[in-house]
Scaffold this active site. Structure first.
Site, short mmCIF file in Angstrom:
data_model
loop_
_atom_site.label_atom_id
_atom_site.label_comp_id
_atom_site.label_asym_id
_atom_site.label_seq_id
_atom_site.Cartn_x
_atom_site.Cartn_y
_atom_site.Cartn_z
N ASP A 23 0.86 -1.19 0.00
CA ASP A 23 0.00 0.00 0.00
C ASP A 23 0.89 1.23 0.00
O ASP A 23 1.68 1.45 0.93
CB ASP A 23 -0.91 -0.02 1.23
CG ASP A 23 -2.06 0.96 1.13
OD1 ASP A 23 -2.16 1.66 0.11
OD2 ASP A 23 -2.86 1.03 2.08
N ASP A 117 -2.72 2.40 -6.18
CA ASP A 117 -1.71 2.48 -5.12
C ASP A 117 -1.66 1.28 -4.19
O ASP A 117 -0.97 1.31 -3.17
CB ASP A 117 -1.93 3.75 -4.28
CG ASP A 117 -3.27 3.77 -3.57
OD1 ASP A 117 -4.18 3.03 -3.98
OD2 ASP A 117 -3.41 4.54 -2.60
N GLU A 118 -2.36 0.19 -4.52
CA GLU A 118 -2.26 -0.99 -3.66
C GLU A 118 -2.52 -2.26 -4.45
O GLU A 118 -3.21 -2.26 -5.46
CB GLU A 118 -3.19 -0.90 -2.45
CG GLU A 118 -4.66 -0.89 -2.78
CD GLU A 118 -5.53 -0.95 -1.53
OE1 GLU A 118 -5.19 -1.68 -0.58
OE2 GLU A 118 -6.56 -0.26 -1.52
#
Length: 367
Positions: A23, A117-118
């Site tokens: 993350d 983003d993860e």
């Protein structure tokens, strides 16, 4: 959170998995601070204007004041008077995300992106032959820092649920391992509202039933959880025991895609609203084209000037086949509500029940 197709959480995997959840820390805001030295060390919000709009992301300096994503910009500014608003640059974020995906791919082909983003990574057998998953995570985080100058946090565990929890445990710029021996005990003291997949409404319902922690859930029978929470109750029953046998799915397709916009001036005219829907429809349809996905449920979202929100949906017998059809259904949903009783400050369109376009080879998300 979407509860995936693995209903039998009790079934044992054939081997102990090693799963990493990566993350990025305050991703959008961190990219802006990286690219603009004047923003470093200052409270930054990526998103709408100071007067209107919604915060898409907040830097850690802003979070100290309680600023968070999805917060109205006016509220964020009230909580943090020195807050600096920055216009999103999604093309830049996508490019950085692709750099990060390429780093993941150096270690494993089994990557399940959740957003820009993860992602989950299955490193049970990693391409670098690194024995310990924690060392794989360290290597990935170091390479991300080297290539992008951004920080990432990581959670390492034997299943997806616990890996997700672990990545939050040492944020920002940290990592944490939850071993099989630690799993059940780690979960039992966790408030139900902290369980990934349990939102505010489910959390409130659990509290009303006397369920406040993982241990409270674990003390209930499977029948009790199913009766009160349906299919989700099976998932809750097993994760309260640290059990989650969902696989990391490299071919994961998003279940929905949407776009919305908050307007600087409230809208009152139908024709103006239709015009404002066009770029939103474009964005949704472009995603469908890029991913080879089609959906059959169209949802219109409208937020009024007093912040009341309505949603209206229509499910079609077959998937929407063209941008023109998506526009037709979207405008029809809007027209059914016209005239609105109050001015409109936000409109959104989403397409759900997504599946691979059967006319084309099935496409996974890029890795």
């Amino acid at each position: 959170m979407t509860i995936e197709d693995d209903d039998d959480q009790a079934a044992s995997p054939s081997r102990q998995r090693k799963i990493i959840h990566i993350d990025m820390d305050a991703f959008y805001a961190s990219v802006e601070q990286r690219d603009n030295p004047d923003l470093r060390g200052k409270p930054v919000a990526v998103g709408g204007s100071r007067e209107r709009g919604v915060v898409a992301a907040a830097s850690y300096e802003a979070r100290k004041f309680g600023v968070r994503s999805a917060m109205p910009s006016v509220t964020a500014k009230r909580q943090c008077p020195d807050l600096i608003f920055v216009k999103p640059r999604f093309e830049v974020y996508k490019a950085v995300s692709q750099q990060i995906r390429e780093i993941f791919a150096e270690h494993t082909p089994i990557i399940e992106p959740l957003s820009l983003d993860e992602a989950y990574l299955d490193v049970t057998e990693n391409l670098q032959s690194i024995p310990l998953a924690r060392d794989v995570a360290l290597a990935i985080r170091a390479k991300i820092k080297e290539v992008t100058c951004l920080n990432a946090s990581a959670g390492i565990s034997y299943n997806k649920f616990l890996a997700k929890l672990a990545s939050d445990h040492r944020k920002p710029n940290g990592q944490y391992v939850i071993t099989p021996e630690m799993g059940p005990a780690f979960v039992e003291t966790l408030p139900v509202g902290k369980f990934h997949g349990i939102g505010p409404a489910s959390s409130a319902k659990m509290n009303a039933l006397g369920l406040y922690t993982g241990l409270d859930m674990r003390n209930q029978s499977l029948e009790f959880m199913q009766t009160n929470f349906g299919k989700a109750g099976v998932y809750y029953y097993w994760i309260s025991r640290g059990v989650d046998n969902r696989e990391v799915r490299a071919d994961r397709i998003r279940k929905s895609v949407g776009a919305e916009n908050t307007f600087f001036t409230d809208l009152t005219e139908f024709d103006t609203m239709v015009a404002e829907l066009q770029p939103l429809i474009d964005k949704v349809w472009q995603h469908c084209e890029d991913k080879g996905a089609r959906g059959r449920t169209v949802t219109l979202k409208a937020k009024f000037s007093d912040f009341d929100i309505i949603t209206r949906s229509r499910s079609l017998p077959v998937a929407v086949s063209s941008r023109a059809e998506l526009q037709r259904v979207s405008v029809a949903l809007l027209q059914n509500e016209t005239p609105f009783s109050k001015p409109i400050r936000l409109l959104g369109i989403s397409l759900s029940s997504l599946q691979a376009d059967q006319a084309e080879p099935q496409l996974g998300l890029p890795i």
